[in-house]
Design a protein around this motif. Structure first.
Motif, PDB file in Angstrom:
ATOM      1  N   TRP A 117     104.010  11.392 178.084  1.00  0.00           N
ATOM      2  CA  TRP A 117     105.620  12.366 177.648  1.00  0.00           C
ATOM      3  C   TRP A 117     106.122  12.516 179.022  1.00  0.00           C
ATOM      4  O   TRP A 117     107.578  13.030 179.193  1.00  0.00           O
ATOM      5  CB  TRP A 117     105.253  13.660 176.877  1.00  0.00           C
ATOM      6  N   ALA A 121     110.652  11.471 179.635  1.00  0.00           N
ATOM      7  CA  ALA A 121     111.320  12.532 180.536  1.00  0.00           C
ATOM      8  C   ALA A 121     111.629  11.945 181.663  1.00  0.00           C
ATOM      9  O   ALA A 121     113.406  12.094 181.496  1.00  0.00           O
ATOM     10  CB  ALA A 121     110.422  13.883 180.891  1.00  0.00           C
ATOM     11  N   GLN A 167     109.623  14.901 166.122  1.00  0.00           N
ATOM     12  CA  GLN A 167     110.084  15.262 167.063  1.00  0.00           C
ATOM     13  C   GLN A 167     111.060  14.284 167.596  1.00  0.00           C
ATOM     14  O   GLN A 167     112.175  14.848 167.673  1.00  0.00           O
ATOM     15  CB  GLN A 167     109.051  15.648 167.960  1.00  0.00           C
ATOM     16  N   ALA A 171     115.259  15.579 168.133  1.00  0.00           N
ATOM     17  CA  ALA A 171     115.856  15.517 169.609  1.00  0.00           C
ATOM     18  C   ALA A 171     117.346  14.528 168.951  1.00  0.00           C
ATOM     19  O   ALA A 171     118.000  15.056 169.798  1.00  0.00           O
ATOM     20  CB  ALA A 171     115.101  14.940 170.278  1.00  0.00           C
ATOM     21  N   TYR A 176     120.287  16.020 171.340  1.00  0.00           N
ATOM     22  CA  TYR A 176     119.671  16.110 173.078  1.00  0.00           C
ATOM     23  C   TYR A 176     119.074  14.759 173.410  1.00  0.00           C
ATOM     24  O   TYR A 176     119.329  13.941 173.122  1.00  0.00           O
ATOM     25  CB  TYR A 176     117.589  16.330 172.414  1.00  0.00           C
ATOM     26  N   ARG A 180     114.557  14.241 176.187  1.00  0.00           N
ATOM     27  CA  ARG A 180     113.488  15.747 176.261  1.00  0.00           C
ATOM     28  C   ARG A 180     113.109  15.891 174.593  1.00  0.00           C
ATOM     29  O   ARG A 180     112.713  17.161 174.784  1.00  0.00           O
ATOM     30  CB  ARG A 180     115.231  16.961 176.521  1.00  0.00           C
ATOM     31  N   HIS A 181     112.869  15.212 174.114  1.00  0.00           N
ATOM     32  CA  HIS A 181     112.197  15.273 172.785  1.00  0.00           C
ATOM     33  C   HIS A 181     110.978  16.005 172.945  1.00  0.00           C
ATOM     34  O   HIS A 181     110.690  17.045 171.460  1.00  0.00           O
ATOM     35  CB  HIS A 181     111.431  13.662 172.021  1.00  0.00           C
ATOM     36  N   ARG A 182     110.358  16.419 173.975  1.00  0.00           N
ATOM     37  CA  ARG A 182     108.634  16.939 174.197  1.00  0.00           C
ATOM     38  C   ARG A 182     109.505  19.011 174.057  1.00  0.00           C
ATOM     39  O   ARG A 182     108.455  19.921 174.837  1.00  0.00           O
ATOM     40  CB  ARG A 182     107.667  16.670 174.696  1.00  0.00           C
ATOM     41  N   GLU A 183     110.890  18.757 174.940  1.00  0.00           N
ATOM     42  CA  GLU A 183     111.115  20.430 174.868  1.00  0.00           C
ATOM     43  C   GLU A 183     111.221  21.485 173.476  1.00  0.00           C
ATOM     44  O   GLU A 183     111.115  22.742 173.612  1.00  0.00           O
ATOM     45  CB  GLU A 183     112.269  20.193 175.645  1.00  0.00           C
ATOM     46  N   ARG A 184     111.668  20.805 172.411  1.00  0.00           N
ATOM     47  CA  ARG A 184     111.785  21.466 171.145  1.00  0.00           C
ATOM     48  C   ARG A 184     109.790  21.576 170.631  1.00  0.00           C
ATOM     49  O   ARG A 184     108.835  21.715 171.320  1.00  0.00           O
ATOM     50  CB  ARG A 184     112.411  21.004 170.250  1.00  0.00           C
ATOM     51  N   GLU A 185     110.003  22.651 169.560  1.00  0.00           N
ATOM     52  CA  GLU A 185     108.696  23.054 169.346  1.00  0.00           C
ATOM     53  C   GLU A 185     108.081  22.329 168.924  1.00  0.00           C
ATOM     54  O   GLU A 185     108.507  21.922 168.135  1.00  0.00           O
ATOM     55  CB  GLU A 185     108.404  24.727 168.806  1.00  0.00           C
TER      56      GLU A 185
END
Length: 195
Positions: A117, A121, A167, A171, A176, A180-185
């Motif tokens: 991840w 990023a 995810q 995104a 998005y 930044r896909h790991r920025e969402r819950e």
């Protein structure tokens, strides 16, 4: 868990429910299982995952699905089978809904995910260690919805897939940057997100 996101055009032809598989034996063991060689025949649902599905189906509050497509991995197949039995529906296998392939991390402890991840990023097109890129995952997941939008209208369609691919798809649908896909819950096992 339920969220709603509009398509780029402002209106979907269908209603989509995105479901992450229930808690699996891979989750239980804390292992990365992303290759078809391991994921198709092994690492199905754990007893905890089956209990999650029983609870989910007993308290179903989303629209009733009319069509179910699922990844062909064992954990997603078993999840989709539970839902299909509950609603008396047939299943459609859709390999493009498969887990993201994690290359050299296959079979490793799941505490290795953050390494991938972090690379995502910096560059969503990276293939470090043979990992399937975020860009590739977004494309194949988006193709599934694009195809369904062309072929069907006014249906509620359940897509059963895996955490990272979902995810990434969300995104992309939310606009998005894919990096930044790991920025969402994070999506939890047996969770449903409505589009």
């Amino acid at each position: 868990m339920s969220n709603t996101f509009p398509p780029a055009s402002g209106r979907w032809r269908n209603r989509y429910l995105l479901m992450r598989h229930g808690h699996s034996q891979a989750n239980q063991e804390g292992r990365i299982i992303s290759s078809p060689e391991r994921g198709l025949s092994g690492f199905g649902l754990s007893s905890r995952g089956r209990a999650q599905l029983d609870t989910l189906l007993a308290d179903w509050h989303w629209p009733r699905p009319e069509r179910i497509l699922h990844s062909d991995f064992r954990r997603t197949t078993e999840t989709a089978e539970c839902v299909a039995r509950h609603f008396g529906l047939a299943l459609t296998v859709e390999p493009r809904l498969r887990e993201r392939h994690f290359g050299c991390f296959e079979g490793e402890r799941d505490d290795r995910y953050p390494e991938v991840w972090a690379q995502d990023a910096r560059d969503p097109a990276h293939r470090h260690g043979g990992v399937e890129s975020v860009v590739e995952v977004a494309a194949r997941m988006g193709q599934v919805i694009d195809g369904l939008e062309r072929r069907h209208r006014d249906e509620t369609i359940l897509l059963v897939s895996h955490g990272d691919p979902l995810q990434i798809l969300l995104a992309a649908l939310e606009g998005y940057e894919l990096s930044r896909h790991r920025e969402r819950e994070p999506l939890t096992p047996a969770s449903i997100t409505a589009l």
